[in-house]
Design a protein around this motif. Structure first.
Motif, PDB file in Angstrom:
ATOM      1  N   LYS A  59       2.234   5.461   0.934  1.00  0.00           N
ATOM      2  CA  LYS A  59       2.337   4.008   0.440  1.00  0.00           C
ATOM      3  C   LYS A  59       3.554   4.139  -0.483  1.00  0.00           C
ATOM      4  O   LYS A  59       4.437   3.311  -0.258  1.00  0.00           O
ATOM      5  CB  LYS A  59       1.306   3.727  -0.254  1.00  0.00           C
ATOM      6  CG  LYS A  59      -0.051   3.518   0.532  1.00  0.00           C
ATOM      7  CD  LYS A  59      -1.235   2.988  -0.638  1.00  0.00           C
ATOM      8  CE  LYS A  59      -1.350   1.642  -0.799  1.00  0.00           C
ATOM      9  NZ  LYS A  59      -2.435   1.410  -1.677  1.00  0.00           N
ATOM     10  N   MET A  60       3.867   5.244  -1.216  1.00  0.00           N
ATOM     11  CA  MET A  60       4.846   5.159  -2.357  1.00  0.00           C
ATOM     12  C   MET A  60       6.140   5.249  -1.564  1.00  0.00           C
ATOM     13  O   MET A  60       7.248   4.739  -1.951  1.00  0.00           O
ATOM     14  CB  MET A  60       4.922   6.447  -3.124  1.00  0.00           C
ATOM     15  CG  MET A  60       3.800   6.219  -4.280  1.00  0.00           C
ATOM     16  SD  MET A  60       3.525   7.233  -5.483  1.00  0.00           S
ATOM     17  CE  MET A  60       2.630   8.597  -4.512  1.00  0.00           C
ATOM     18  N   SER A  61       6.158   6.058  -0.305  1.00  0.00           N
ATOM     19  CA  SER A  61       7.389   6.328   0.141  1.00  0.00           C
ATOM     20  C   SER A  61       7.903   4.951   0.966  1.00  0.00           C
ATOM     21  O   SER A  61       9.311   4.726   1.278  1.00  0.00           O
ATOM     22  CB  SER A  61       7.606   7.346   1.353  1.00  0.00           C
ATOM     23  OG  SER A  61       6.648   7.158   2.358  1.00  0.00           O
ATOM     24  N   GLN A  62       7.032   4.192   1.323  1.00  0.00           N
ATOM     25  CA  GLN A  62       7.177   2.748   1.702  1.00  0.00           C
ATOM     26  C   GLN A  62       7.523   1.732   1.001  1.00  0.00           C
ATOM     27  O   GLN A  62       7.665   0.568   1.233  1.00  0.00           O
ATOM     28  CB  GLN A  62       6.124   2.505   2.778  1.00  0.00           C
ATOM     29  CG  GLN A  62       5.886   3.398   4.117  1.00  0.00           C
ATOM     30  CD  GLN A  62       4.458   3.253   4.568  1.00  0.00           C
ATOM     31  OE1 GLN A  62       3.928   2.131   4.511  1.00  0.00           O
ATOM     32  NE2 GLN A  62       4.122   4.127   5.388  1.00  0.00           N
ATOM     33  N   GLY A  63       7.461   2.101  -0.420  1.00  0.00           N
ATOM     34  CA  GLY A  63       7.744   1.093  -1.471  1.00  0.00           C
ATOM     35  C   GLY A  63       6.479   0.513  -1.904  1.00  0.00           C
ATOM     36  O   GLY A  63       6.650  -0.731  -2.374  1.00  0.00           O
ATOM     37  N   ILE A  64       5.358   0.901  -1.570  1.00  0.00           N
ATOM     38  CA  ILE A  64       4.048   0.149  -1.868  1.00  0.00           C
ATOM     39  C   ILE A  64       3.388   0.905  -3.007  1.00  0.00           C
ATOM     40  O   ILE A  64       3.093   2.084  -3.052  1.00  0.00           O
ATOM     41  CB  ILE A  64       3.009   0.227  -0.556  1.00  0.00           C
ATOM     42  CG1 ILE A  64       3.620  -0.421   0.549  1.00  0.00           C
ATOM     43  CG2 ILE A  64       1.690  -0.425  -1.056  1.00  0.00           C
ATOM     44  CD1 ILE A  64       2.761   0.034   1.722  1.00  0.00           C
ATOM     45  N   ALA A  65       3.399   0.094  -4.140  1.00  0.00           N
ATOM     46  CA  ALA A  65       2.823   0.583  -5.514  1.00  0.00           C
ATOM     47  C   ALA A  65       1.247   0.852  -5.395  1.00  0.00           C
ATOM     48  O   ALA A  65       0.515   0.498  -4.630  1.00  0.00           O
ATOM     49  CB  ALA A  65       2.806  -0.545  -6.624  1.00  0.00           C
ATOM     50  N   LEU A  66       1.218   1.914  -6.018  1.00  0.00           N
ATOM     51  CA  LEU A  66      -0.411   2.417  -6.065  1.00  0.00           C
ATOM     52  C   LEU A  66      -1.378   1.590  -7.043  1.00  0.00           C
ATOM     53  O   LEU A  66      -0.828   0.996  -7.899  1.00  0.00           O
ATOM     54  CB  LEU A  66      -0.536   4.015  -6.495  1.00  0.00           C
ATOM     55  CG  LEU A  66       0.200   4.948  -5.572  1.00  0.00           C
ATOM     56  CD1 LEU A  66      -0.030   6.340  -6.372  1.00  0.00           C
ATOM     57  CD2 LEU A  66      -0.219   4.894  -4.264  1.00  0.00           C
ATOM     58  N   LEU A  67      -2.498   1.384  -6.442  1.00  0.00           N
ATOM     59  CA  LEU A  67      -3.416   0.639  -7.228  1.00  0.00           C
ATOM     60  C   LEU A  67      -4.503   1.692  -8.027  1.00  0.00           C
ATOM     61  O   LEU A  67      -4.349   2.865  -7.655  1.00  0.00           O
ATOM     62  CB  LEU A  67      -4.394  -0.239  -6.240  1.00  0.00           C
ATOM     63  CG  LEU A  67      -3.372  -1.164  -5.495  1.00  0.00           C
ATOM     64  CD1 LEU A  67      -4.482  -1.622  -4.254  1.00  0.00           C
ATOM     65  CD2 LEU A  67      -2.786  -2.244  -6.432  1.00  0.00           C
ATOM     66  N   ASP A  68      -5.315   1.277  -9.010  1.00  0.00           N
ATOM     67  CA  ASP A  68      -6.270   2.002  -9.686  1.00  0.00           C
ATOM     68  C   ASP A  68      -6.989   2.984  -8.709  1.00  0.00           C
ATOM     69  O   ASP A  68      -7.213   4.318  -8.762  1.00  0.00           O
ATOM     70  CB  ASP A  68      -6.793   1.297 -10.723  1.00  0.00           C
ATOM     71  CG  ASP A  68      -6.142   0.839 -11.904  1.00  0.00           C
ATOM     72  OD1 ASP A  68      -4.852   1.133 -11.914  1.00  0.00           O
ATOM     73  OD2 ASP A  68      -6.795  -0.039 -12.586  1.00  0.00           O
ATOM     74  N   ALA A  69      -7.439   2.213  -7.743  1.00  0.00           N
ATOM     75  CA  ALA A  69      -8.205   2.855  -6.557  1.00  0.00           C
ATOM     76  C   ALA A  69      -7.648   3.926  -5.836  1.00  0.00           C
ATOM     77  O   ALA A  69      -8.121   4.998  -5.625  1.00  0.00           O
ATOM     78  CB  ALA A  69      -8.721   1.976  -5.556  1.00  0.00           C
ATOM     79  N   ASP A  70      -6.151   3.819  -5.614  1.00  0.00           N
ATOM     80  CA  ASP A  70      -5.445   4.835  -5.198  1.00  0.00           C
ATOM     81  C   ASP A  70      -5.261   6.222  -5.995  1.00  0.00           C
ATOM     82  O   ASP A  70      -5.275   7.411  -5.603  1.00  0.00           O
ATOM     83  CB  ASP A  70      -4.062   4.351  -4.790  1.00  0.00           C
ATOM     84  CG  ASP A  70      -4.178   3.379  -3.770  1.00  0.00           C
ATOM     85  OD1 ASP A  70      -4.697   3.596  -2.701  1.00  0.00           O
ATOM     86  OD2 ASP A  70      -3.222   2.373  -4.067  1.00  0.00           O
TER      87      ASP A  70
END
Length: 169
Positions: free
Chosen positions: A44-55
């Motif tokens: 997710k992070m490498s694709q530019g998607i921010a982590l959520l609390d659940a992550d």
């Protein structure tokens, strides 16, 4: 009372460099928080998607286990952006201290861009890190340092703070 310490802050503030320097200076084990992200979170992070609390939930659990597994103390690098994340880590290691590497958005962006070829974290996520950050100002057991100081200056400042805290205990 633990001798554990979390080096915290947004991406690009210098957590890994300072963590390694403090661990070497104190003789404490170093645990690099990024090493414990799941493959899904890294993707997710490498694709530019921010982590959520659940992550972050499982990751924080594993970091808590690392703290408990080192009762002699350790240096942990972890963004610890929210108070709730810091509280969870404190539950795992009562007396846990934090060093907050304070840096501007522009400086963090420049540093993340400079390491892009070697690190999974996307430069597009720096803004989300600042949006998530709940600065630990006023929390007990927190030292705020200027992330733009030299590594030698930062390591000396942190080591001095740890020594002073030990003498007070």
């Amino acid at each position: 009372m633990t001798d554990s310490l979390v080096i915290m802050g947004v991406a690009g503030c210098g957590k890994s460099s300072l963590g390694a320097a403090v661990a070497q200076a104190t003789g404490l084990a170093l645990v690099e928080g990024d090493d414990f992200h799941s493959e899904a979170s890294r993707a997710k992070m490498s694709q530019g998607i921010a982590l959520l609390d659940a992550d972050r939930d499982g990751w924080l659990g594993v970091l808590g286990e690392q703290l408990r597994a080192h009762p002699e103390g350790l240096v942990l690098t972890c963004s610890a952006l929210k108070l709730s994340y810091r509280e969870r880590l404190r539950q795992a290691a009562p007396g846990l201290r934090f060093v907050f590497l304070d840096i501007s958005r522009e400086q963090a962006q420049a540093r993340v861009a400079a390491r892009a070829a070697q690190h999974f974290f996307s430069t597009t996520l720096v803004d989300s890190q600042f949006a998530t950050l709940e600065a630990p100002t006023g929390e007990a057991g927190v030292l705020r340092v200027d992330a733009l100081k030299s590594l030698d200056q930062l390591q000396a400042e942190v080591t001095e703070w740890l020594t002073a805290k030990k003498e007070q205990a």
